[in-house]
Design an enzyme around this catalytic site. Sequence first.
Site, short mmCIF file in Angstrom:
data_model
loop_
_atom_site.label_atom_id
_atom_site.label_comp_id
_atom_site.label_asym_id
_atom_site.label_seq_id
_atom_site.Cartn_x
_atom_site.Cartn_y
_atom_site.Cartn_z
N ARG A 1 9.38 8.09 4.23
CA ARG A 1 9.21 9.54 4.38
C ARG A 1 9.81 10.02 5.71
O ARG A 1 10.36 11.13 5.77
CB ARG A 1 7.73 9.90 4.28
N ARG B 1 0.84 -1.20 0.00
CA ARG B 1 0.00 0.00 0.00
C ARG B 1 0.88 1.25 0.00
O ARG B 1 1.88 1.31 0.72
CB ARG B 1 -0.89 0.02 1.24
N ASP C 1 1.05 5.62 0.32
CA ASP C 1 0.38 6.72 1.00
C ASP C 1 -0.19 7.73 0.00
O ASP C 1 0.11 7.70 -1.19
CB ASP C 1 1.36 7.45 1.91
#
Length: 270
Positions: A197, A50, A52
């Site tokens: 991130r 998945r 973001d």
Amino acid sequence: MTRIALGVQFDGSAFSGWQSQTHGRTVQDELERALCEFARTPVNTIVAGRTDTGVHGLGQVVHFDTDLERTDASWIRGTNAFLPKSIAVQWAKPMPDEFHARFSAFERTYYYVLYVNPVRSPMLDGRVGWSHAPLDVDAMRAAAVHLIGEHDFSAFRSSQCQAKTPVKQMYAIDVRKQGDFVHFRFRANAFLHHMVRNLMGCLVYVGRGRHPAQWLADVLASGDRDCAAPTFMPDGLYLAQVGYPEQFAVPAPQTGSVPWSTIWTELAPN
């Protein structure tokens, strides 16, 4: 029943991430809607990883099971006919029943592209991260060394992360400068929610001289998210490739579709 795998590329700028949600437009929703239109029956996909909100995909992989008999080319052209311009199926391939887009994967590779210039570029909006301050690339490389190996990455884990364990194996982090761009490659067996991130936020702090390279080792050892830098912008982050056992012969992603493909080709795993 046949298991079909698809390679998917997408510009994540306009999407609320990959996973289907009650509210918000997602890549999964658009892909499954297109598959349903083409197949004339509901199709539920399983994804390799998945992504973001705002994160892009060059080498995303999904699979689904179907009773329909279609050629590989038909799955590609037929699904793409119903997809928005920001999403495209790159390849389709029948797979054995033991193939699983998520659980068969042993490695994920992410790239981050960072534009370093006092002035932001509107031509790169949504496609790359931006730092207005100059960065010390050598310091970032030195800091990244502390992350290689098997570690508890809790300090870089989102509070919303649903992973069963924060322990991941980081195989490599490459940092290379090319003109006004700094390119990062992260290879690991798996990643936590917001992990790349959050790592980028810390590497940029080091690059700007706010902390020495050793600081990243201290943050890692703390296991405390509050000790790390803020989560960095998603714009320059790309799920580049998912690694699978050779027996499945999963096609390589078509990274040549992006302007900075030369440096990415050089950074591709051997």
